[in-house]
Design a protein around this motif. Structure first.
Motif, PDB file in Angstrom:
ATOM      1  N   LEU A  29      17.220 -39.270  -3.929  1.00  0.00           N
ATOM      2  CA  LEU A  29      17.439 -40.112  -2.752  1.00  0.00           C
ATOM      3  C   LEU A  29      16.155 -40.853  -2.373  1.00  0.00           C
ATOM      4  CD1 LEU A  29      19.799 -38.037  -0.443  1.00  0.00           C
ATOM      5  CD2 LEU A  29      20.280 -40.197  -1.596  1.00  0.00           C
ATOM      6  N   GLU A  30      15.034 -40.172  -2.463  1.00  0.00           N
ATOM      7  CA  GLU A  30      13.755 -40.809  -2.164  1.00  0.00           C
ATOM      8  C   GLU A  30      13.514 -41.984  -3.119  1.00  0.00           C
ATOM      9  OE1 GLU A  30       9.188 -39.397  -2.394  1.00  0.00           O
ATOM     10  OE2 GLU A  30      10.532 -38.027  -1.317  1.00  0.00           O
ATOM     11  N   GLU A  31      13.855 -41.804  -4.386  1.00  0.00           N
ATOM     12  CA  GLU A  31      13.687 -42.856  -5.388  1.00  0.00           C
ATOM     13  C   GLU A  31      14.574 -44.065  -5.073  1.00  0.00           C
ATOM     14  OE1 GLU A  31      14.225 -43.353 -10.247  1.00  0.00           O
ATOM     15  OE2 GLU A  31      14.380 -41.363  -9.356  1.00  0.00           O
ATOM     16  N   VAL A  32      15.841 -43.808  -4.748  1.00  0.00           N
ATOM     17  CA  VAL A  32      16.789 -44.899  -4.474  1.00  0.00           C
ATOM     18  C   VAL A  32      16.409 -45.634  -3.189  1.00  0.00           C
ATOM     19  CG1 VAL A  32      19.192 -45.430  -3.921  1.00  0.00           C
ATOM     20  CG2 VAL A  32      18.684 -43.829  -5.749  1.00  0.00           C
ATOM     21  N   VAL A  33      16.160 -44.887  -2.125  1.00  0.00           N
ATOM     22  CA  VAL A  33      15.806 -45.511  -0.853  1.00  0.00           C
ATOM     23  C   VAL A  33      14.480 -46.261  -0.996  1.00  0.00           C
ATOM     24  CG1 VAL A  33      15.203 -45.068   1.564  1.00  0.00           C
ATOM     25  CG2 VAL A  33      17.160 -43.902   0.535  1.00  0.00           C
ATOM     26  N   GLY A  34      13.523 -45.673  -1.699  1.00  0.00           N
ATOM     27  CA  GLY A  34      12.245 -46.329  -1.932  1.00  0.00           C
ATOM     28  C   GLY A  34      12.415 -47.653  -2.652  1.00  0.00           C
ATOM     29  N   TYR A  35      13.314 -47.696  -3.642  1.00  0.00           N
ATOM     30  CA  TYR A  35      13.577 -48.936  -4.378  1.00  0.00           C
ATOM     31  C   TYR A  35      14.125 -50.008  -3.434  1.00  0.00           C
ATOM     32  CZ  TYR A  35      15.891 -52.395  -7.210  1.00  0.00           C
ATOM     33  OH  TYR A  35      16.308 -53.600  -7.721  1.00  0.00           O
ATOM     34  N   VAL A  36      15.118 -49.638  -2.613  1.00  0.00           N
ATOM     35  CA  VAL A  36      15.753 -50.596  -1.708  1.00  0.00           C
ATOM     36  C   VAL A  36      14.736 -51.140  -0.703  1.00  0.00           C
ATOM     37  CG1 VAL A  36      17.508 -50.816   0.107  1.00  0.00           C
ATOM     38  CG2 VAL A  36      18.074 -49.670  -2.028  1.00  0.00           C
ATOM     39  N   ILE A  37      13.884 -50.264  -0.191  1.00  0.00           N
ATOM     40  CA  ILE A  37      12.845 -50.698   0.756  1.00  0.00           C
ATOM     41  C   ILE A  37      11.838 -51.616   0.051  1.00  0.00           C
ATOM     42  CG2 ILE A  37      10.884 -49.881   2.134  1.00  0.00           C
ATOM     43  CD1 ILE A  37      12.692 -47.426   2.849  1.00  0.00           C
ATOM     44  N   LYS A  38      11.396 -51.227  -1.147  1.00  0.00           N
ATOM     45  CA  LYS A  38      10.415 -52.021  -1.908  1.00  0.00           C
ATOM     46  C   LYS A  38      10.954 -53.424  -2.203  1.00  0.00           C
ATOM     47  CE  LYS A  38       9.768 -51.378  -6.375  1.00  0.00           C
ATOM     48  NZ  LYS A  38       9.740 -52.319  -7.425  1.00  0.00           N
ATOM     49  N   GLU A  39      12.258 -53.509  -2.485  1.00  0.00           N
ATOM     50  CA  GLU A  39      12.886 -54.796  -2.794  1.00  0.00           C
ATOM     51  C   GLU A  39      13.261 -55.579  -1.528  1.00  0.00           C
ATOM     52  OE1 GLU A  39      13.358 -56.226  -5.889  1.00  0.00           O
ATOM     53  OE2 GLU A  39      12.081 -54.571  -6.554  1.00  0.00           O
ATOM     54  N   ASN A  40      12.967 -54.992  -0.350  1.00  0.00           N
ATOM     55  CA  ASN A  40      13.216 -55.649   0.931  1.00  0.00           C
ATOM     56  C   ASN A  40      14.704 -55.975   1.128  1.00  0.00           C
ATOM     57  OD1 ASN A  40      12.056 -56.348   3.344  1.00  0.00           O
ATOM     58  ND2 ASN A  40      11.709 -58.480   2.745  1.00  0.00           N
ATOM     59  N   LEU A  41      15.570 -55.038   0.731  1.00  0.00           N
ATOM     60  CA  LEU A  41      17.009 -55.210   0.873  1.00  0.00           C
ATOM     61  C   LEU A  41      17.456 -54.618   2.208  1.00  0.00           C
ATOM     62  CD1 LEU A  41      17.828 -54.092  -2.755  1.00  0.00           C
ATOM     63  CD2 LEU A  41      17.779 -56.434  -1.890  1.00  0.00           C
TER      64      LEU A  41
END
Length: 152
Positions: A29-41
């Protein structure tokens, strides 16, 4: 407990598919949420898990599940994080209050409700984690549990 048939809107999700024990869930979950935040989604609902099989049927190393989060925006995925479109559909749904590990106790009630109201279950269970276990006690955790359905 209020059970209902909900209309689920079309959405996009960032997710990771996993085979293995559930103890990997927090880091995934940390990986997925981190990706979404990093991509500014723009996140549209809390993180979810879709559980393909059951720990009552297979050993931990054979458990299959998907952890993800829905969003608005454009993304292609990265590493283990993939992107998919979730089609609009209906689901039998309720909100469970209590420890995550005990949410499965309401699955049967949802299945019976669907059957009594002339719906077939057409896919695996989805659990949406509505609050943060770092912020509330286990007894206060809220999980929306859904099974996708189609009218018989």
């Amino acid at each position: 407990m209020k059970i209902e048939i909900k209309n689920i809107e079309k959405s996009k999700a960032a997710y990771v598919s996993v085979t293995g024990p559930y103890d990997q869930i927090p880091e995934i979950l940390e990986e997925v949420v981190g990706y979404v935040i990093k991509e500014n989604l723009q996140i549209t609902e809390p993180p979810y898990g879709v559980y393909i099989n059951s720990p009552m049927d297979v050993p931990p190393e054979e458990l299959q599940y998907e952890m993800g989060i829905t969003f608005i925006g454009d993304a292609n995925g990265e590493g283990r994080v993939k992107i998919k479109e979730i089609l609009a559909h209906q689901a039998v749904s309720t909100v469970y209050k209590g420890p995550y590990g005990q949410a499965a106790q309401i699955y049967q009630a949802l299945i019976e409700y669907a059957d009594e109201n002339s719906y077939n279950i057409v896919g695996p269970v989805k659990e949406i984690y509505m609050n943060n276990p770092m912020e509330v006690s286990e007894d206060e955790l809220l999980t929306e549990v859904q099974f996708p359905v189609m009218k018989k």
